[in-house]
Design a protein around this motif. Structure first.
Motif, short mmCIF file in Angstrom:
data_model
loop_
_atom_site.label_atom_id
_atom_site.label_comp_id
_atom_site.label_asym_id
_atom_site.label_seq_id
_atom_site.Cartn_x
_atom_site.Cartn_y
_atom_site.Cartn_z
N UNK A 2 16.59 2.84 2.52
CA UNK A 2 17.59 1.81 2.29
C UNK A 2 18.90 2.14 3.01
N UNK A 3 19.22 3.41 3.18
CA UNK A 3 20.48 3.78 3.81
C UNK A 3 20.52 3.45 5.30
N UNK A 4 19.36 3.19 5.91
CA UNK A 4 19.35 2.82 7.32
C UNK A 4 19.85 1.41 7.57
N UNK A 5 19.83 0.57 6.53
CA UNK A 5 20.21 -0.83 6.69
C UNK A 5 21.45 -1.13 5.86
N UNK A 6 22.42 -1.80 6.46
CA UNK A 6 23.60 -2.17 5.68
C UNK A 6 23.28 -3.36 4.79
N UNK A 7 22.49 -4.31 5.32
CA UNK A 7 22.04 -5.45 4.52
C UNK A 7 20.93 -6.15 5.31
N UNK A 8 20.32 -7.12 4.68
CA UNK A 8 19.26 -7.88 5.31
C UNK A 8 19.73 -9.32 5.40
N UNK A 9 20.45 -9.69 6.47
CA UNK A 9 21.00 -11.04 6.54
C UNK A 9 19.91 -12.10 6.66
N UNK A 10 20.12 -13.21 5.97
CA UNK A 10 19.22 -14.36 6.05
C UNK A 10 19.92 -15.47 6.83
N UNK A 11 19.35 -16.64 6.86
CA UNK A 11 19.96 -17.78 7.54
C UNK A 11 19.98 -17.59 9.05
N UNK A 12 21.04 -18.05 9.68
CA UNK A 12 21.16 -17.96 11.14
C UNK A 12 21.17 -16.51 11.65
N UNK A 13 21.91 -15.58 11.01
CA UNK A 13 21.86 -14.19 11.50
C UNK A 13 20.47 -13.57 11.38
N UNK A 14 19.77 -13.87 10.29
CA UNK A 14 18.41 -13.36 10.12
C UNK A 14 17.46 -13.93 11.16
N UNK A 15 17.63 -15.21 11.47
CA UNK A 15 16.82 -15.84 12.51
C UNK A 15 17.13 -15.23 13.88
N UNK A 16 18.41 -14.95 14.13
CA UNK A 16 18.79 -14.29 15.38
C UNK A 16 18.15 -12.91 15.51
N UNK A 17 18.09 -12.16 14.43
CA UNK A 17 17.44 -10.85 14.46
C UNK A 17 15.93 -10.99 14.67
N UNK A 18 15.34 -12.04 14.10
CA UNK A 18 13.92 -12.30 14.35
C UNK A 18 13.68 -12.57 15.83
N UNK A 19 14.53 -13.39 16.44
CA UNK A 19 14.40 -13.67 17.87
C UNK A 19 14.63 -12.42 18.71
N UNK A 20 15.57 -11.56 18.29
CA UNK A 20 15.81 -10.31 19.00
C UNK A 20 14.59 -9.40 18.93
N UNK A 21 13.94 -9.35 17.77
CA UNK A 21 12.71 -8.55 17.64
C UNK A 21 11.61 -9.10 18.52
N UNK A 22 11.46 -10.43 18.57
CA UNK A 22 10.43 -11.04 19.42
C UNK A 22 10.72 -10.79 20.90
N UNK A 23 11.99 -10.86 21.29
CA UNK A 23 12.36 -10.56 22.69
C UNK A 23 12.06 -9.11 23.03
N UNK A 24 12.34 -8.21 22.10
CA UNK A 24 12.00 -6.80 22.32
C UNK A 24 10.50 -6.62 22.46
N UNK A 25 9.74 -7.33 21.64
CA UNK A 25 8.28 -7.25 21.74
C UNK A 25 7.78 -7.72 23.09
N UNK A 26 8.36 -8.80 23.61
CA UNK A 26 7.97 -9.28 24.94
C UNK A 26 8.33 -8.28 26.02
N UNK A 27 9.52 -7.69 25.91
CA UNK A 27 9.91 -6.67 26.88
C UNK A 27 8.95 -5.49 26.83
N UNK A 28 8.57 -5.09 25.63
CA UNK A 28 7.66 -3.96 25.49
C UNK A 28 6.30 -4.28 26.10
N UNK A 29 5.83 -5.51 25.91
CA UNK A 29 4.55 -5.89 26.51
C UNK A 29 4.62 -5.86 28.03
#
Length: 125
Positions: A2-29
């Motif tokens: 739990x100490x690794x994360x300050x919080x788990x934002x939802x809404x637009x920030x959470x969606x932005x983090x989802x898109x960032x994870x997907x972009x990282x996944x594409x870069x990794x592929x």
């Protein structure tokens, strides 16, 4: 964990983090050679595929992002990755490591906010 994360934002920030994870996944592929002819051994390509899946689902996100930063640096210094794509990948992974996975992730389900209910009488005034 739990100490690794300050919080788990939802809404637009959470969606932005989802898109960032997907972009990282594409870069990794792309960088692992799964989208083109690869000089990478088969076992390493398999590890990269599993790693990509875990980063997209956000399982232990900060640790995997830091490992990706180290891997991208190794690829860059070995001459297998150009400077600009490596810098883009490293900065994306750094942002993901610092921001955390967001509300739409496995990490949020496993390590999200908890409500602690104290039994009556435990806290007497």
């Amino acid at each position: 964990m739990q100490k690794l994360f300050s919080m788990f934002p939802a809404g637009a920030p959470g969606t932005g983090l989802l898109f960032l994870r997907l972009a990282m996944g594409l870069q990794m592929l792309v960088y692992s050679g799964c989208c083109e002819a690869s000089r990478m051994p088969g076992w390493l390509a398999t590890v990269m595929l599993v790693w990509t899946g875990l980063i997209c689902l956000a399982v232990v996100t900060p640790a995997l992002a830091v490992l990706w930063i180290l891997f991208a640096c190794v690829l860059m210094f070995m001459g297998n990755l150009a400077l600009i794509p490596a810098a883009t990948s490293i900065l994306s992974a750094l942002a993901l490591a610092l921001l955390g996975p967001g509300a739409y992730s496995v990490d949020a389900r496993l390590f999200g906010r908890r409500v602690i209910v104290l039994p009556d009488g435990l806290y007497s005034e």
